[in-house]
Scaffold this motif. Sequence first.
Motif, PDB file in Angstrom:
ATOM      1  N   ARG A  15       2.594  -4.265 -13.817  1.00 59.86           N
ATOM      2  CA  ARG A  15       2.524  -3.757 -12.283  1.00 59.86           C
ATOM      3  C   ARG A  15       1.999  -1.914 -12.889  1.00 59.86           C
ATOM      4  O   ARG A  15       2.571  -0.966 -11.919  1.00 59.86           O
ATOM      5  CB  ARG A  15       4.048  -3.616 -11.841  1.00 59.86           C
ATOM      6  N   MET A  16       0.785  -1.484 -13.737  1.00 57.11           N
ATOM      7  CA  MET A  16       0.414  -0.905 -13.665  1.00 57.11           C
ATOM      8  C   MET A  16      -0.901  -0.731 -12.480  1.00 57.11           C
ATOM      9  O   MET A  16      -1.426  -0.964 -12.990  1.00 57.11           O
ATOM     10  CB  MET A  16       0.315  -0.242 -15.045  1.00 57.11           C
ATOM     11  N   THR A  17      -0.684   0.933 -12.120  1.00 62.07           N
ATOM     12  CA  THR A  17      -2.300   1.632 -11.374  1.00 62.07           C
ATOM     13  C   THR A  17      -3.272   2.278 -11.770  1.00 62.07           C
ATOM     14  O   THR A  17      -2.645   2.350 -13.043  1.00 62.07           O
ATOM     15  CB  THR A  17      -1.511   2.419  -9.466  1.00 62.07           C
ATOM     16  N   LYS A  18      -4.282   2.268 -11.427  1.00 56.20           N
ATOM     17  CA  LYS A  18      -4.792   2.949 -12.209  1.00 56.20           C
ATOM     18  C   LYS A  18      -4.824   4.481 -11.857  1.00 56.20           C
ATOM     19  O   LYS A  18      -4.903   4.803 -13.977  1.00 56.20           O
ATOM     20  CB  LYS A  18      -6.291   3.432 -11.089  1.00 56.20           C
ATOM     21  N   ALA A  19      -3.869   4.663 -11.047  1.00 59.05           N
ATOM     22  CA  ALA A  19      -3.419   6.466 -11.252  1.00 59.05           C
ATOM     23  C   ALA A  19      -2.628   6.378 -12.415  1.00 59.05           C
ATOM     24  O   ALA A  19      -2.077   7.909 -13.114  1.00 59.05           O
ATOM     25  CB  ALA A  19      -2.874   6.898 -10.079  1.00 59.05           C
ATOM     26  N   ASP A 214      11.898  -1.064 -12.062  1.00 60.55           N
ATOM     27  CA  ASP A 214      11.173  -2.852 -11.826  1.00 60.55           C
ATOM     28  C   ASP A 214      12.135  -3.680 -11.115  1.00 60.55           C
ATOM     29  O   ASP A 214      13.304  -3.967 -11.407  1.00 60.55           O
ATOM     30  CB  ASP A 214      12.066  -3.487 -13.569  1.00 60.55           C
ATOM     31  N   SER A 215      11.990  -4.264  -9.796  1.00 59.85           N
ATOM     32  CA  SER A 215      11.902  -4.349  -8.929  1.00 59.85           C
ATOM     33  C   SER A 215      12.837  -5.678  -9.297  1.00 59.85           C
ATOM     34  O   SER A 215      13.745  -6.420  -8.669  1.00 59.85           O
ATOM     35  CB  SER A 215      11.058  -4.294  -7.651  1.00 59.85           C
ATOM     36  N   SER A 216      12.084  -6.952 -10.396  1.00 62.76           N
ATOM     37  CA  SER A 216      12.410  -8.242 -10.595  1.00 62.76           C
ATOM     38  C   SER A 216      13.535  -8.245 -11.108  1.00 62.76           C
ATOM     39  O   SER A 216      14.262  -8.427 -10.813  1.00 62.76           O
ATOM     40  CB  SER A 216      11.456  -8.938 -11.284  1.00 62.76           C
ATOM     41  N   ILE A 217      13.849  -7.127 -11.995  1.00 64.47           N
ATOM     42  CA  ILE A 217      15.893  -6.905 -12.373  1.00 64.47           C
ATOM     43  C   ILE A 217      16.347  -6.524 -11.021  1.00 64.47           C
ATOM     44  O   ILE A 217      17.846  -7.025 -11.273  1.00 64.47           O
ATOM     45  CB  ILE A 217      15.711  -6.093 -13.786  1.00 64.47           C
ATOM     46  N   GLN A 218      16.217  -5.497 -10.926  1.00 67.55           N
ATOM     47  CA  GLN A 218      17.104  -5.300  -9.547  1.00 67.55           C
ATOM     48  C   GLN A 218      17.153  -6.368  -8.325  1.00 67.55           C
ATOM     49  O   GLN A 218      17.981  -6.469  -7.661  1.00 67.55           O
ATOM     50  CB  GLN A 218      16.133  -3.643  -8.479  1.00 67.55           C
ATOM     51  N   PHE A 219      16.205  -7.178  -8.042  1.00 68.71           N
ATOM     52  CA  PHE A 219      15.857  -8.286  -7.671  1.00 68.71           C
ATOM     53  C   PHE A 219      17.679  -9.404  -8.074  1.00 68.71           C
ATOM     54  O   PHE A 219      18.410  -9.539  -7.684  1.00 68.71           O
ATOM     55  CB  PHE A 219      15.098  -8.994  -7.072  1.00 68.71           C
ATOM     56  N   LEU A 248      13.382  -6.028  -1.647  1.00 68.06           N
ATOM     57  CA  LEU A 248      12.699  -5.241  -2.842  1.00 68.06           C
ATOM     58  C   LEU A 248      11.075  -5.819  -2.654  1.00 68.06           C
ATOM     59  O   LEU A 248      10.883  -7.135  -2.522  1.00 68.06           O
ATOM     60  CB  LEU A 248      13.679  -6.156  -4.125  1.00 68.06           C
ATOM     61  N   PRO A 249      10.672  -5.098  -3.804  1.00 67.11           N
ATOM     62  CA  PRO A 249       9.373  -5.452  -3.331  1.00 67.11           C
ATOM     63  C   PRO A 249       8.543  -6.621  -3.907  1.00 67.11           C
ATOM     64  O   PRO A 249       7.991  -7.488  -3.611  1.00 67.11           O
ATOM     65  CB  PRO A 249       8.486  -4.313  -3.904  1.00 67.11           C
ATOM     66  N   ILE A 250       9.224  -7.085  -5.194  1.00 70.10           N
ATOM     67  CA  ILE A 250       9.621  -7.955  -5.762  1.00 70.10           C
ATOM     68  C   ILE A 250       8.839  -9.625  -4.391  1.00 70.10           C
ATOM     69  O   ILE A 250       8.618 -10.675  -4.493  1.00 70.10           O
ATOM     70  CB  ILE A 250       9.845  -7.917  -6.887  1.00 70.10           C
ATOM     71  N   ALA A 251      10.353  -9.129  -4.030  1.00 67.85           N
ATOM     72  CA  ALA A 251      10.479 -10.523  -2.454  1.00 67.85           C
ATOM     73  C   ALA A 251       9.159 -10.515  -2.235  1.00 67.85           C
ATOM     74  O   ALA A 251       8.974 -11.342  -1.568  1.00 67.85           O
ATOM     75  CB  ALA A 251      11.661  -9.852  -2.076  1.00 67.85           C
ATOM     76  N   ARG A 252       8.899  -9.305  -1.566  1.00 70.20           N
ATOM     77  CA  ARG A 252       7.562  -9.332  -0.771  1.00 70.20           C
ATOM     78  C   ARG A 252       6.150 -10.040  -0.668  1.00 70.20           C
ATOM     79  O   ARG A 252       5.266 -10.815  -0.480  1.00 70.20           O
ATOM     80  CB  ARG A 252       7.591  -7.902  -0.153  1.00 70.20           C
ATOM     81  N   ARG A 253       6.047  -9.943  -2.301  1.00 67.81           N
ATOM     82  CA  ARG A 253       4.890 -10.070  -3.020  1.00 67.81           C
ATOM     83  C   ARG A 253       5.220 -11.342  -3.660  1.00 67.81           C
ATOM     84  O   ARG A 253       4.098 -12.301  -3.533  1.00 67.81           O
ATOM     85  CB  ARG A 253       4.322  -9.097  -4.405  1.00 67.81           C
ATOM     86  N   ASP A 254       5.933 -12.652  -4.596  1.00 67.69           N
ATOM     87  CA  ASP A 254       6.292 -13.373  -4.669  1.00 67.69           C
ATOM     88  C   ASP A 254       7.092 -14.801  -3.717  1.00 67.69           C
ATOM     89  O   ASP A 254       8.106 -14.049  -3.537  1.00 67.69           O
ATOM     90  CB  ASP A 254       7.118 -13.333  -6.431  1.00 67.69           C
ATOM     91  N   PRO A 255       6.382 -15.636  -3.993  1.00 69.88           N
ATOM     92  CA  PRO A 255       7.454 -16.562  -2.886  1.00 69.88           C
ATOM     93  C   PRO A 255       8.860 -17.276  -3.550  1.00 69.88           C
ATOM     94  O   PRO A 255       9.590 -17.549  -2.708  1.00 69.88           O
ATOM     95  CB  PRO A 255       6.843 -17.416  -2.232  1.00 69.88           C
ATOM     96  N   LEU A 256       8.857 -17.213  -4.917  1.00 69.96           N
ATOM     97  CA  LEU A 256      10.150 -17.813  -5.656  1.00 69.96           C
ATOM     98  C   LEU A 256      10.876 -16.915  -5.647  1.00 69.96           C
ATOM     99  O   LEU A 256      12.164 -17.041  -5.588  1.00 69.96           O
ATOM    100  CB  LEU A 256       9.517 -17.657  -7.093  1.00 69.96           C
ATOM    101  N   PHE A 257      11.032 -15.330  -5.462  1.00 71.96           N
ATOM    102  CA  PHE A 257      12.029 -14.355  -5.502  1.00 71.96           C
ATOM    103  C   PHE A 257      12.965 -14.507  -3.787  1.00 71.96           C
ATOM    104  O   PHE A 257      13.272 -14.976  -3.482  1.00 71.96           O
ATOM    105  CB  PHE A 257      11.353 -12.972  -6.058  1.00 71.96           C
ATOM    106  N   ALA A 258      11.311 -14.524  -2.752  1.00 71.14           N
ATOM    107  CA  ALA A 258      11.580 -14.603  -1.669  1.00 71.14           C
ATOM    108  C   ALA A 258      13.050 -16.188  -1.453  1.00 71.14           C
ATOM    109  O   ALA A 258      13.841 -15.707  -1.129  1.00 71.14           O
ATOM    110  CB  ALA A 258      10.478 -14.572  -0.693  1.00 71.14           C
TER     111      ALA A 258
END
Length: 420
Positions: A15-19, A214-219, A248-258
């Motif tokens: 989950r790394m951006t260019k910056a 890490d938003s997945s482990i926070q979830f 959390l962002p992961i729940a907005r990005r991934d329907p499985l978490f949602a």
Amino acid sequence: MVANVALRLRMTERRMTKAELAREVNTEVKTLTGQVGTVSERTVHNWLTGQTRWPPAKIRYALTTVFGCTAEELGFVPTRRTHTAREEDVRRRDFIAVAGGSAVVALATSTATAPRRIGLTDIQQLQARFAEVVASDHRHGGRLSIETRAGQLADEALALQEAGSATQWIRAQLYASAASFMSSAMWAAIDGRRFDAALQHQQKAASLAAMSGDSSIQFRIWSHTGSLYRHLGRPGDAIAANDVARNLPIARRDPLFASLGHARHAAIHGLTGDTNAVRRSLAHAQDALDRADPGASRPLWITAFYDQSELDSLALAAFLAAGSWEDAEARAHRSLALRRGVMQRSRAITTVRLAHAQLGQGDIGPAVATAMSVPVEVSVHPRITGMLNVFGTKLNELAPGSGSARTWAEYTHDTRRAST
């Protein structure tokens, strides 16, 4: 130009951006040469598009340090290949060219005196141990030994923070690994009905997860926290904790978490008896699960247990708590039909809940038969034992002195004697 797919995949995995990549590479260049690197987002863009196919030596070395693999594995293509020199020799000659020979001296000196370098291999070893903890939880669950072991592994992950130098990303992964272990310690305590210990683990796990970013482990941690409060009979706190997970962002990005977030929300609504809210949450959970990409890369902990069977199991818990016995029984049968074979404890929990749903409808004989079908070796699990005890109490309230009640009493007596 040929796009660098390998590098893009590595960045996506982290989950790394260019910056962020540019910043980490520049940090590594400064460590190596004493001067801050000049990599920009545009530079990274050129790598990804294939416009730059073979970066300069110091940049390649920094990239291999950040990702823990060779430049070729990152999708870069050498302008000239050599098959006789070892990579380390190539790097040494590169640094002579870059720094007029001084880099080699610095490298040789630092090799003898510098602390250990914590890298991707360390993270992979921690992840392998985490996989073992998850597998043990699925086989046994709730055991104090799992809780203790997970806590020890969290301490080992944190000890690596002080054991040597590491990139910012590696340090974040160490915190994420420690948080993962603490979340497993927390869940083992919840499953084993050691709620005071679970609350203590939650505080440490949430703190570590926040430091990891890490938003997945926070979830996972906040979703577990919602479950903890649900088991404690505190639906208000449970909804608040689960809302943290769902936002959390992961729940907005991934329907499985949602989907998991909605399904656990339904189970919490069941405590309040609000069947309309239960149905709404389950509808959202099903819709999200249907939209989830089954081939997407996800953390082991969620792919190891959450599927249609688990959604139905949570729906069963919700309807059971709300007193919707028929809905609960229907979900129980579907969950059992879809349940993966390795998850014996989860199958047992669903089976006992099915017995409760049958009992709620007055089907005394079938309910007793269902409860007695739970394997003896699994029934000693603290959570399942508690559920079976409640079943026996309700049975005696509904049909005191009946043949079914006597059958159950004899069965539990023989089972307890066999297990001692």
